[in-house]
Design a protein around this motif. Structure first.
Motif, PDB file in Angstrom:
ATOM      1  N   LEU A  16       0.833  -1.247   0.083  1.00  0.00           N
ATOM      2  CA  LEU A  16       0.113  -0.067  -0.082  1.00  0.00           C
ATOM      3  C   LEU A  16       0.754   1.113  -0.084  1.00  0.00           C
ATOM      4  O   LEU A  16       0.666   2.170  -0.686  1.00  0.00           O
ATOM      5  CB  LEU A  16      -0.858   0.015   1.209  1.00  0.00           C
ATOM      6  CG  LEU A  16      -2.179  -0.846   1.030  1.00  0.00           C
ATOM      7  CD1 LEU A  16      -2.820  -0.873   2.751  1.00  0.00           C
ATOM      8  CD2 LEU A  16      -3.094  -0.417   0.304  1.00  0.00           C
ATOM      9  N   ALA A  17       1.962   1.395   0.801  1.00  0.00           N
ATOM     10  CA  ALA A  17       2.531   2.471   1.076  1.00  0.00           C
ATOM     11  C   ALA A  17       3.344   2.874  -0.084  1.00  0.00           C
ATOM     12  O   ALA A  17       3.649   4.037  -0.526  1.00  0.00           O
ATOM     13  CB  ALA A  17       3.397   2.213   2.356  1.00  0.00           C
ATOM     14  N   LEU A  18       4.083   1.904  -0.541  1.00  0.00           N
ATOM     15  CA  LEU A  18       5.139   2.222  -1.736  1.00  0.00           C
ATOM     16  C   LEU A  18       4.372   2.452  -3.160  1.00  0.00           C
ATOM     17  O   LEU A  18       4.750   3.631  -3.585  1.00  0.00           O
ATOM     18  CB  LEU A  18       5.933   0.910  -2.074  1.00  0.00           C
ATOM     19  CG  LEU A  18       6.986   0.648  -1.236  1.00  0.00           C
ATOM     20  CD1 LEU A  18       7.817  -0.768  -1.519  1.00  0.00           C
ATOM     21  CD2 LEU A  18       8.143   1.730  -1.224  1.00  0.00           C
ATOM     22  N   VAL A  69      -8.435   1.589   0.093  1.00  0.00           N
ATOM     23  CA  VAL A  69      -7.197   2.109   1.202  1.00  0.00           C
ATOM     24  C   VAL A  69      -6.233   2.950   0.152  1.00  0.00           C
ATOM     25  O   VAL A  69      -5.724   3.878   0.660  1.00  0.00           O
ATOM     26  CB  VAL A  69      -6.745   0.965   1.815  1.00  0.00           C
ATOM     27  CG1 VAL A  69      -5.346   1.718   2.574  1.00  0.00           C
ATOM     28  CG2 VAL A  69      -7.578   0.433   2.590  1.00  0.00           C
ATOM     29  N   LEU A  70      -5.900   2.206  -1.100  1.00  0.00           N
ATOM     30  CA  LEU A  70      -4.927   2.827  -1.888  1.00  0.00           C
ATOM     31  C   LEU A  70      -5.518   4.286  -2.301  1.00  0.00           C
ATOM     32  O   LEU A  70      -4.562   5.221  -2.366  1.00  0.00           O
ATOM     33  CB  LEU A  70      -4.635   2.050  -3.182  1.00  0.00           C
ATOM     34  CG  LEU A  70      -3.513   2.645  -3.839  1.00  0.00           C
ATOM     35  CD1 LEU A  70      -2.314   2.738  -3.240  1.00  0.00           C
ATOM     36  CD2 LEU A  70      -3.360   1.599  -5.258  1.00  0.00           C
ATOM     37  N   LEU A  71      -6.811   4.349  -2.796  1.00  0.00           N
ATOM     38  CA  LEU A  71      -7.466   5.371  -3.056  1.00  0.00           C
ATOM     39  C   LEU A  71      -7.266   6.646  -2.015  1.00  0.00           C
ATOM     40  O   LEU A  71      -7.158   7.712  -2.245  1.00  0.00           O
ATOM     41  CB  LEU A  71      -8.653   5.208  -3.649  1.00  0.00           C
ATOM     42  CG  LEU A  71      -9.483   6.358  -4.357  1.00  0.00           C
ATOM     43  CD1 LEU A  71      -8.847   7.063  -5.562  1.00  0.00           C
ATOM     44  CD2 LEU A  71     -10.974   6.137  -4.403  1.00  0.00           C
ATOM     45  N   SER A  72      -7.638   6.190  -0.648  1.00  0.00           N
ATOM     46  CA  SER A  72      -7.534   6.946   0.360  1.00  0.00           C
ATOM     47  C   SER A  72      -6.460   7.927   0.537  1.00  0.00           C
ATOM     48  O   SER A  72      -6.161   8.684   0.910  1.00  0.00           O
ATOM     49  CB  SER A  72      -8.156   6.405   1.692  1.00  0.00           C
ATOM     50  OG  SER A  72      -7.993   7.150   2.554  1.00  0.00           O
ATOM     51  N   LEU A  73      -5.178   6.735   0.464  1.00  0.00           N
ATOM     52  CA  LEU A  73      -3.904   7.185   0.722  1.00  0.00           C
ATOM     53  C   LEU A  73      -3.454   8.418  -0.274  1.00  0.00           C
ATOM     54  O   LEU A  73      -2.768   9.217  -0.081  1.00  0.00           O
ATOM     55  CB  LEU A  73      -2.832   6.009   0.659  1.00  0.00           C
ATOM     56  CG  LEU A  73      -3.143   5.137   2.037  1.00  0.00           C
ATOM     57  CD1 LEU A  73      -2.157   4.076   1.644  1.00  0.00           C
ATOM     58  CD2 LEU A  73      -2.700   5.823   3.249  1.00  0.00           C
ATOM     59  N   PHE A  92       9.375  11.911  -1.658  1.00  0.00           N
ATOM     60  CA  PHE A  92       8.993  10.454  -1.435  1.00  0.00           C
ATOM     61  C   PHE A  92       9.050   9.895  -0.060  1.00  0.00           C
ATOM     62  O   PHE A  92       8.344   9.054   0.539  1.00  0.00           O
ATOM     63  CB  PHE A  92       9.903   9.525  -2.521  1.00  0.00           C
ATOM     64  CG  PHE A  92       9.838   8.169  -2.070  1.00  0.00           C
ATOM     65  CD1 PHE A  92       8.701   7.406  -2.684  1.00  0.00           C
ATOM     66  CD2 PHE A  92      10.710   7.393  -1.524  1.00  0.00           C
ATOM     67  CE1 PHE A  92       8.736   5.881  -2.272  1.00  0.00           C
ATOM     68  CE2 PHE A  92      10.640   6.193  -1.073  1.00  0.00           C
ATOM     69  CZ  PHE A  92       9.471   5.269  -1.769  1.00  0.00           C
ATOM     70  N   CYS A  93      10.102  10.129   0.722  1.00  0.00           N
ATOM     71  CA  CYS A  93      10.241   9.618   2.025  1.00  0.00           C
ATOM     72  C   CYS A  93       9.054  10.068   2.964  1.00  0.00           C
ATOM     73  O   CYS A  93       8.653   9.500   3.749  1.00  0.00           O
ATOM     74  CB  CYS A  93      11.550  10.156   2.787  1.00  0.00           C
ATOM     75  SG  CYS A  93      13.096   9.301   1.818  1.00  0.00           S
ATOM     76  N   LEU A  94       8.703  11.443   2.879  1.00  0.00           N
ATOM     77  CA  LEU A  94       7.599  11.996   3.477  1.00  0.00           C
ATOM     78  C   LEU A  94       6.376  11.419   3.380  1.00  0.00           C
ATOM     79  O   LEU A  94       5.762  11.069   4.083  1.00  0.00           O
ATOM     80  CB  LEU A  94       7.736  13.552   3.472  1.00  0.00           C
ATOM     81  CG  LEU A  94       9.018  14.224   3.934  1.00  0.00           C
ATOM     82  CD1 LEU A  94       8.722  15.785   3.837  1.00  0.00           C
ATOM     83  CD2 LEU A  94       9.089  14.132   5.395  1.00  0.00           C
ATOM     84  N   THR A  95       6.104  11.235   2.145  1.00  0.00           N
ATOM     85  CA  THR A  95       4.675  10.631   1.548  1.00  0.00           C
ATOM     86  C   THR A  95       4.687   9.244   2.048  1.00  0.00           C
ATOM     87  O   THR A  95       3.855   8.542   2.269  1.00  0.00           O
ATOM     88  CB  THR A  95       4.577  10.908   0.176  1.00  0.00           C
ATOM     89  OG1 THR A  95       5.744  10.452  -0.699  1.00  0.00           O
ATOM     90  CG2 THR A  95       4.427  12.192  -0.099  1.00  0.00           C
ATOM     91  N   PHE A  96       5.891   8.584   1.902  1.00  0.00           N
ATOM     92  CA  PHE A  96       6.051   7.025   2.229  1.00  0.00           C
ATOM     93  C   PHE A  96       5.672   6.827   3.740  1.00  0.00           C
ATOM     94  O   PHE A  96       4.886   5.839   4.004  1.00  0.00           O
ATOM     95  CB  PHE A  96       7.291   6.669   1.786  1.00  0.00           C
ATOM     96  CG  PHE A  96       7.555   5.141   2.362  1.00  0.00           C
ATOM     97  CD1 PHE A  96       7.028   3.850   1.616  1.00  0.00           C
ATOM     98  CD2 PHE A  96       8.451   5.047   3.464  1.00  0.00           C
ATOM     99  CE1 PHE A  96       7.167   2.756   2.312  1.00  0.00           C
ATOM    100  CE2 PHE A  96       8.519   3.603   4.094  1.00  0.00           C
ATOM    101  CZ  PHE A  96       7.946   2.537   3.335  1.00  0.00           C
ATOM    102  N   PHE A 136       2.767   4.753   5.197  1.00  0.00           N
ATOM    103  CA  PHE A 136       3.117   3.590   5.759  1.00  0.00           C
ATOM    104  C   PHE A 136       2.448   3.328   7.255  1.00  0.00           C
ATOM    105  O   PHE A 136       2.095   2.196   7.828  1.00  0.00           O
ATOM    106  CB  PHE A 136       4.752   3.359   5.963  1.00  0.00           C
ATOM    107  CG  PHE A 136       5.014   2.307   6.549  1.00  0.00           C
ATOM    108  CD1 PHE A 136       5.431   1.127   5.619  1.00  0.00           C
ATOM    109  CD2 PHE A 136       5.442   1.730   7.765  1.00  0.00           C
ATOM    110  CE1 PHE A 136       5.987  -0.016   5.939  1.00  0.00           C
ATOM    111  CE2 PHE A 136       5.992   0.411   8.408  1.00  0.00           C
ATOM    112  CZ  PHE A 136       6.230  -0.305   7.275  1.00  0.00           C
ATOM    113  N   ALA A 137       2.084   4.533   7.923  1.00  0.00           N
ATOM    114  CA  ALA A 137       1.639   4.553   9.139  1.00  0.00           C
ATOM    115  C   ALA A 137      -0.221   4.631   8.931  1.00  0.00           C
ATOM    116  O   ALA A 137      -0.820   5.189   9.956  1.00  0.00           O
ATOM    117  CB  ALA A 137       1.937   5.705   9.945  1.00  0.00           C
ATOM    118  N   VAL A 138      -0.276   4.050   7.836  1.00  0.00           N
ATOM    119  CA  VAL A 138      -1.967   4.313   7.664  1.00  0.00           C
ATOM    120  C   VAL A 138      -2.762   3.359   8.567  1.00  0.00           C
ATOM    121  O   VAL A 138      -2.313   2.418   8.998  1.00  0.00           O
ATOM    122  CB  VAL A 138      -2.252   3.482   6.186  1.00  0.00           C
ATOM    123  CG1 VAL A 138      -1.879   2.489   6.025  1.00  0.00           C
ATOM    124  CG2 VAL A 138      -3.730   3.537   5.846  1.00  0.00           C
TER     125      VAL A 138
END
Length: 307
Positions: free
Chosen positions: A90-92, A171-175, A229-233, A237-239
């Motif tokens: 999900l996070a990547l 979940v992916l759409l929400s992220l 990328f690090c900040l958005t990851f 990741f903490a979803v």
């Protein structure tokens, strides 16, 4: 009785030494303005450092199993360990999609045009909504009886509802919806730090728009993109709210944060819950370390002033 007087315009020895020390420290950026950092440092210590160290200490003191009992219990549970892979799946993609979409949008927003301010405001609106409200909106809009499926049915494009909620795609759409504004704002700020004169100079030498972006703008933007990328990851990741509200927390979207929540607040095993949190931290730091290593490997030059 005699007294030693300093020549006019010259401070006594101790005063002169203190002044010289103050100047030497100022040359190294150490002055009274650093006191302004104290509130921020205090907040970091109270809100991050202390809870982190306290949780780390708890993770090594389980009720049973010895010093590493909580970690062995987590890695010995195949369902719990599987949450790591689900979280990365999900996070990547969410981080890559957000950064990839932010680049062309930010690049197009560099020029002035009518309605630019309105468009900027619309792009950052999801930040004000929060993850919970965003998840509720996805359920209402993309649910089986939501507007999206009703529109598809009215247009004759789908006979049965398209399942976009309570699964991976929800979940992916929400992220993506909640993470894109952060990626856009950061990318837009990095692009604004690249002076337009660099591209204009290349244009006078015959470089096309694509060549200017590939050889000038993108190399200067790359360090900022990896930071973005690090900040958005980390954000993805903490979803947790999205995985619970629009996902399948007991199955395909059982992310590691859900596992930590269930262990700590449903089974009341705080030691293992803290151990899972430490594993989350280690995984995020590993990805950030790889990204920062790649950042320094790919480009070591100037970043336009804001990279």
């Amino acid at each position: 009785m005699t007294s030693t007087l300093s020549p006019p315009g010259i401070a006594p020895g101790p005063v002169r030494e203190r002044a010289a020390l103050r100047h030497r420290l100022a040359e190294r950026g150490v002055d009274r303005t650093l006191l302004l950092l104290l509130p921020g440092l205090l907040a970091v210590v109270v809100l991050f450092c202390y809870p982190f160290l306290y949780g780390l200490q708890i993770s090594f003191h389980p009720d049973t199993g010895g010093f590493l009992g909580s970690y062995r219990a987590f890695f010995g549970n195949s369902f719990a360990v599987g949450s790591i892979g689900i979280t990365f799946k999900l996070a990547l993609p969410a981080a890559l999609i957000n950064v990839g979409a932010a680049v062309p949008v930010s690049y197009g927003m560099r020029r002035d045009f009518r309605g630019k301010r309105l468009l900027l405001a619309l792009l950052v609106v999801p930040i004000t909504l929060g993850t919970v409200l965003t998840a509720e909106g996805i359920v209402e809009f993309f649910g089986p009886v939501g507007w999206f499926n009703q529109t598809l049915h009215a247009l004759g494009l789908a006979d049965t509802p398209v399942q976009l909620t309570y699964n991976y795609w929800g979940v992916l759409l929400s992220l993506i919806i909640s993470g894109f504004p952060f990626a856009f704002l950061l990318t837009h700020s990095y692009l604004s730090g690249i002076h337009p004169a660099l591209e204009k100079a290349a244009a006078t030498l015959g470089a096309g728009r694509g060549q200017r972006f590939r050889h000038i703008t993108f190399p200067l933007l790359l360090p900022g993109l990896l930071t973005t990328f690090c900040l958005t990851f980390v954000l993805a990741f903490a979803v947790f709210p999205s995985a619970m509200m629009v996902g399948d927390p007991d199955g395909r979207t059982h992310v590691i944060s859900v596992e930590a929540y269930e262990v700590a607040l449903e089974r009341f095993d705080y030691s293992q819950g803290c151990a899972i949190a430490m594993v989350m931290t280690a995984l995020m730091l590993a990805v950030i370390g790889i990204a920062m290593g790649l950042r320094s490997l790919l480009y070591r030059g100037s970043t336009g002033g804001k990279g």
